[in-house]
Design a protein around this motif. Structure first.
Motif, mmCIF file in Angstrom:
data_model
loop_
_atom_site.group_PDB
_atom_site.id
_atom_site.type_symbol
_atom_site.label_atom_id
_atom_site.label_comp_id
_atom_site.label_asym_id
_atom_site.label_seq_id
_atom_site.Cartn_x
_atom_site.Cartn_y
_atom_site.Cartn_z
ATOM 1 N N VAL A 88 0.841 -1.199 0.000
ATOM 2 C CA VAL A 88 0.000 0.000 0.000
ATOM 3 C C VAL A 88 0.881 1.255 0.000
ATOM 4 C CG1 VAL A 88 -1.767 1.275 1.267
ATOM 5 C CG2 VAL A 88 -1.831 -1.237 1.216
ATOM 6 N N CYS A 89 0.783 2.031 -1.062
ATOM 7 C CA CYS A 89 1.603 3.234 -1.220
ATOM 8 C C CYS A 89 1.350 4.207 -0.068
ATOM 9 C CB CYS A 89 1.297 3.895 -2.559
ATOM 10 S SG CYS A 89 2.271 5.372 -2.862
ATOM 11 N N ARG A 90 2.436 4.817 0.422
ATOM 12 C CA ARG A 90 2.329 5.728 1.562
ATOM 13 C C ARG A 90 1.733 7.075 1.171
ATOM 14 N NH1 ARG A 90 1.588 2.870 5.262
ATOM 15 N NH2 ARG A 90 2.017 4.536 6.746
ATOM 16 N N HIS A 91 1.503 7.298 -0.136
ATOM 17 C CA HIS A 91 0.909 8.569 -0.538
ATOM 18 C C HIS A 91 -0.615 8.506 -0.457
ATOM 19 C CE1 HIS A 91 -0.408 11.398 -3.942
ATOM 20 N NE2 HIS A 91 -0.267 12.110 -2.841
ATOM 21 N N ARG A 92 -1.212 7.772 -1.384
ATOM 22 C CA ARG A 92 -2.683 7.786 -1.436
ATOM 23 C C ARG A 92 -3.282 6.407 -1.233
ATOM 24 N NH1 ARG A 92 -6.329 8.745 0.200
ATOM 25 N NH2 ARG A 92 -8.267 9.649 -0.555
ATOM 26 N N GLY A 93 -2.418 5.415 -1.036
ATOM 27 C CA GLY A 93 -2.953 4.091 -0.749
ATOM 28 C C GLY A 93 -3.139 3.205 -1.963
ATOM 29 N N MET A 94 -2.690 3.662 -3.118
ATOM 30 C CA MET A 94 -2.701 2.802 -4.317
ATOM 31 C C MET A 94 -1.822 1.580 -4.044
ATOM 32 S SD MET A 94 -3.218 2.609 -7.780
ATOM 33 C CE MET A 94 -2.508 1.592 -9.065
ATOM 34 N N LEU A 95 -2.085 0.477 -4.735
ATOM 35 C CA LEU A 95 -1.183 -0.665 -4.614
ATOM 36 C C LEU A 95 0.023 -0.434 -5.522
ATOM 37 C CD1 LEU A 95 -3.514 -3.777 -4.381
ATOM 38 C CD2 LEU A 95 -2.804 -2.134 -2.628
ATOM 39 N N VAL A 108 7.782 1.553 -8.686
ATOM 40 C CA VAL A 108 7.235 2.882 -8.941
ATOM 41 C C VAL A 108 5.716 2.784 -8.901
ATOM 42 C CG1 VAL A 108 7.093 4.812 -10.549
ATOM 43 C CG2 VAL A 108 9.232 3.501 -10.342
ATOM 44 N N CYS A 109 5.116 3.481 -7.973
ATOM 45 C CA CYS A 109 3.661 3.452 -7.848
ATOM 46 C C CYS A 109 3.042 4.048 -9.119
ATOM 47 C CB CYS A 109 3.229 4.246 -6.616
ATOM 48 S SG CYS A 109 1.439 4.333 -6.451
ATOM 49 N N PRO A 110 2.095 3.341 -9.731
ATOM 50 C CA PRO A 110 1.550 3.815 -11.001
ATOM 51 C C PRO A 110 0.786 5.145 -10.894
ATOM 52 C CG PRO A 110 0.921 1.525 -10.571
ATOM 53 C CD PRO A 110 1.524 2.060 -9.308
ATOM 54 N N TYR A 111 0.335 5.487 -9.692
ATOM 55 C CA TYR A 111 -0.583 6.624 -9.571
ATOM 56 C C TYR A 111 0.165 7.961 -9.694
ATOM 57 C CZ TYR A 111 -5.052 8.626 -7.841
ATOM 58 O OH TYR A 111 -6.251 9.296 -7.692
ATOM 59 N N HIS A 112 1.124 8.229 -8.775
ATOM 60 C CA HIS A 112 1.867 9.490 -8.844
ATOM 61 C C HIS A 112 3.375 9.259 -8.859
ATOM 62 C CE1 HIS A 112 -1.904 10.017 -6.489
ATOM 63 N NE2 HIS A 112 -2.109 10.991 -7.360
ATOM 64 N N GLU A 113 3.726 8.005 -9.086
ATOM 65 C CA GLU A 113 5.119 7.630 -9.312
ATOM 66 C C GLU A 113 6.058 7.847 -8.128
ATOM 67 O OE1 GLU A 113 6.407 9.149 -13.118
ATOM 68 O OE2 GLU A 113 5.028 7.806 -14.183
ATOM 69 N N TRP A 114 5.551 7.656 -6.938
ATOM 70 C CA TRP A 114 6.483 7.539 -5.822
ATOM 71 C C TRP A 114 7.269 6.243 -6.027
ATOM 72 C CZ3 TRP A 114 4.759 9.101 -0.235
ATOM 73 C CH2 TRP A 114 4.312 10.435 -0.258
ATOM 74 N N ALA A 115 8.545 6.296 -5.679
ATOM 75 C CA ALA A 115 9.410 5.138 -5.945
ATOM 76 C C ALA A 115 9.953 4.583 -4.631
ATOM 77 C CB ALA A 115 10.565 5.553 -6.845
#
Ligand code: FES
Ligand SMILES: [Fe+2]
Length: 400
Positions: A88-95, A108-115
């Protein structure tokens, strides 16, 4: 502290009379509230099998899996360690990732590309680079390796797994589980996981007893070559959630395939005596190992809802078998036979689940050949009691 929605004394009635054990009441297999209680009491505290080391052979190799409703990533890092982190991404919770693959530099999270790096640490955040200096990371779970199997737990304080499994060593050691490899390593289309529409205990009970083997599966080559009356219970440790029985076969090298006999040789190092038996090992709550002369079946299962579950399947072979020129051909026919065998169980489990929802659902007696289930209920009751007595563990925190 969580109270069981089914009063514990009602569940305890299952084991109150040692001469007349029974199954849990039907609601334990259908109730949403009881499922939630079990997640807290069992699945978020115990060691859960998530896969095999050879699924992630190289640094960066990863796969995803869901345990107790939590999406996880299992990833081999640059030091060769196997990590389990929340997906679970620490930004918005996307997988951050799903499936399996090789993470080259970062997830790399597909939503806002946190890595995130291979240990789950945040190493990049577009237009917000300062965040990478804050020690943000995907929450990490404890992992433990046992004979090539990867286990995880959400409980930071759980006792280590290996000491609990010590009495299994003499049984499993001859099979050299660590050196065996899954059929998935040679089959790119292998489907690891299957979803089923029944409570996980319906499955566990069906897999952990040998009362139905010579009946439901009586027409299969493997059961025709197995003497179910020879059943001998070995390690039976309800306190540790460990159960084991062995069956003596009518022939040497009996296995689960289309002819009932190993066609490509036995696991190297097994003695002749060992090649005449099949061992079944249960590690509560969700592991079944079937140790056969030529291969080992390992099932890791867990609930996905009150009347649904998922099982991850492995069939493990010695390297020499996987390298055998006839392996692909034999494995194809074997897989058809396994499918048919498993289909018989699925046919029964689906109808048991239906029957347990009936107003006429029984709370039937547990038969002598099903005695592993008595031990399993004892172990579960210990967990239910402990959950009522103490709050659930906090679980891992988000860390760098
Ligand atoms: S949710 Fe992952 S980067 Fe925004
Ligand atoms: Fe079965």
């Amino acid at each position: 502290m969580a109270a069981s929605p089914i009063p514990l004394h009602e569940l305890e009635a299952s084991i109150a009379d040692p001469l007349a054990p029974t199954f849990f009441p039907p609601a334990a297999y259908t109730s949403e509230a009881f499922h939630e209680f079990e997640l807290e009491a069992v699945w978020r505290r115990e060691w859960v099998l998530v896969g095999r080391l050879e699924e992630v052979p190289e640094p960066g190799d990863w796969f995803s899996i869901e345990v107790a409703g939590e999406p996880l990533l299992i990833v081999r890092d640059d030091d060769g360690e196997v990590n389990a982190v929340s997906a679970v991404c620490r930004h918005r919770g996307m997988l951050v990732a799903e499936g399996r693959g090789r993470c080259e530099r970062a997830f790399v999270c597909p939503y806002h590309e946190w890595a995130y790096d291979r240990r789950g640490r945040l190493i990049g955040a577009p237009q917000a680079a300062e965040l990478t200096r804050r020690g943000i990371g995907l929450p990490r779970l404890r992992t433990e390796l046992w004979h090539g199997f990867v286990f995880v737990t959400f409980d930071e304080e759980a006792e280590p797994l290996a000491p609990r499994l010590a009495s299994l060593e003499p049984i499993v050691a001859p099979y050299r589980l660590q050196e065996l490899r899954g059929d998935f390593t040679v089959d790119p289309d292998y489907r690891f996981e299957l979803d089923h529409a029944w409570n996980w205990k319906v499955y566990a009970e069906g897999q952990n007893e040998c009362y139905h083997c010579d009946k439901l599966h009586g027409d299969t080559p493997v059961m025709q070559a197995t003497d179910c009356n020879s059943i001998a219970f070995g390690v039976m440790e309800p306190d540790n959630g460990l159960f084991h029985f062995e069956l003596r076969n009518h022939a040497i090298d009996v296995t689960l395939n289309h002819v009932g006999r190993a066609l490509l040789g036995a696991i190297p190092g097994l003695t002749e005596a060992q090649r005449w038996v099949t061992h079944t090992v249960v590690i509560a709550p969700g592991v079944l190992l079937v140790l056969m002369p030529d291969s080992v079946i390992a099932l890791g299962y867990r609930p996905t809802g009150p009347t649904s579950m998922r099982v991850k399947r492995h069939r493990l072979y010695p390297q020499a078998t996987l390298d055998h020129p006839r392996f692909a051909e034999v494995h194809r026919e074997e897989s058809v036979a396994v499918r048919a065998f498993v289909g018989q169980d699925e046919y029964a489990f689906a109808r048991v689940q239906q029957g347990l929802s009936s107003r006429f659902a029984p709370r039937g007696p547990i038969a002598a050949r099903e005695q592993v289930l008595v031990g399993m209920n004892r172990w579960l009751l210990d967990r239910y009691r402990a959950a009522e007595a103490a709050p659930a563990p906090a679980g891992p925190a988000a860390a760098g």
